[in-house]
Design an enzyme around this catalytic site. Sequence first.
Site, mmCIF file in Angstrom:
data_model
loop_
_atom_site.group_PDB
_atom_site.id
_atom_site.type_symbol
_atom_site.label_atom_id
_atom_site.label_comp_id
_atom_site.label_asym_id
_atom_site.label_seq_id
_atom_site.Cartn_x
_atom_site.Cartn_y
_atom_site.Cartn_z
ATOM 1 C CG HIS A 62 -7.979 6.682 10.767
ATOM 2 N ND1 HIS A 62 -9.021 6.421 9.896
ATOM 3 C CD2 HIS A 62 -8.573 6.887 11.974
ATOM 4 C CE1 HIS A 62 -10.175 6.475 10.542
ATOM 5 N NE2 HIS A 62 -9.937 6.768 11.798
ATOM 6 C CG ASP A 108 -3.427 9.068 0.554
ATOM 7 O OD1 ASP A 108 -3.227 10.207 1.037
ATOM 8 O OD2 ASP A 108 -4.493 8.756 -0.032
ATOM 9 C CG ASN A 158 -19.705 10.549 -0.833
ATOM 10 O OD1 ASN A 158 -19.876 9.771 -1.763
ATOM 11 N ND2 ASN A 158 -19.122 10.208 0.298
ATOM 12 N N PRO A 159 -20.177 11.391 -4.295
ATOM 13 C CG PRO A 159 -18.985 9.783 -5.519
ATOM 14 C CD PRO A 159 -18.846 10.777 -4.402
ATOM 15 C CB CYS A 161 13.029 -0.616 23.677
ATOM 16 S SG CYS A 161 11.556 -0.930 22.708
ATOM 17 C CB CYS A 212 8.816 0.976 19.004
ATOM 18 S SG CYS A 212 9.152 -0.282 20.249
ATOM 19 N NE ARG A 214 -3.691 0.355 2.277
ATOM 20 C CZ ARG A 214 -4.265 0.808 3.377
ATOM 21 N NH1 ARG A 214 -4.268 0.096 4.479
ATOM 22 N NH2 ARG A 214 -4.846 1.998 3.373
ATOM 23 C CB SER A 224 -18.419 5.478 4.008
ATOM 24 O OG SER A 224 -17.534 5.068 5.020
#
Length: 244
Positions: free
Chosen positions: A126, A111, A214-215, A151, A134, A77, A190
């Site tokens: 997010h 992204d 939004n479509p 660590c 870590c 990704r 959404s």
Amino acid sequence: MTTSHNDASATMDLVRQRLAEAHHVCILTGAGVSAESGIATFRDPDGIWARFSPQELASMDGFMSNPDRVRDWYAHRKAIAETAQPNAGHRALAALQDVVPECTIVTQNVDRLHQRAGSRRVLEVHGNLIENRCNDCSKIRTDDEIMCPDCGGLMRPNVVWFGENLPADVFQAAEEACRRCDVLLVVGTSAEVYPAASLPYVALRAGATVVEVNPNQTSLTPHATMAIHGTSADVLPQLVPESV
Ligand code: NAD
Ligand code: ZN
């Protein structure tokens, strides 16, 4: 048909006017903003979750039971995101920050395309695909180390997985921006993933104009002040004429 066309263009005019009058514009974005850059969304019929299991690829249990598979999936990704280019929607939002006094982007996307389009204030609720974190000491790195050199803990993608909390400081800043803004644009999401999906309601309660782009219909559509049915790369440049 003529009526709905007229309604749509009256809505566009009104949104342009609200943007011109606004002191602080906030924009909540989701995977749909990057769809026209060739990055698949999650919940659409051809989206990522139609083809892969969220539990195996985006949860701590999935990572612990097969770390290599999860690392490969995120490396894949990340490569897609790095090859993709920001589209006209990302560019319009970057141009908006130069015409309104204050502009905050709250993105669920991982992204980095908003930043690559030139947006400066981007709250990543997010996480992102570029960093690893870590599991034990929370140190962030951008290399491919599997174990933390500090660590010895396990390095994992710095994204929020199912069942995990959002980074508290980032989410608080996002809530604050939604409380203080005059206009909130909700683009390409959404509006189903909580707590990010609660943000439009924070803005509505605080008296902001909430505009959905939004479509498709979402659960937010009936509650938004206005809804524009179209894609991000088509609609946003029309709302920010400075960007074209
Ligand atoms: P989602 O897949 O649940 O919803 C995508 C929404 O975008 C839908 O409502 C769809 O109608 C709309 N859409 C599709 N094409 C569009 C376009 N061209 N213009 C405008 N809207 C369009 O995505 P979400 O709401 O962002 O779900 C949240 C989760 O998805 C987050 O956890 C996020 O991290 C993750 N995600 C991110 C990326 C990315 O970084 N590009 C990609 C996929 C998923
Ligand atoms: Zn560590």
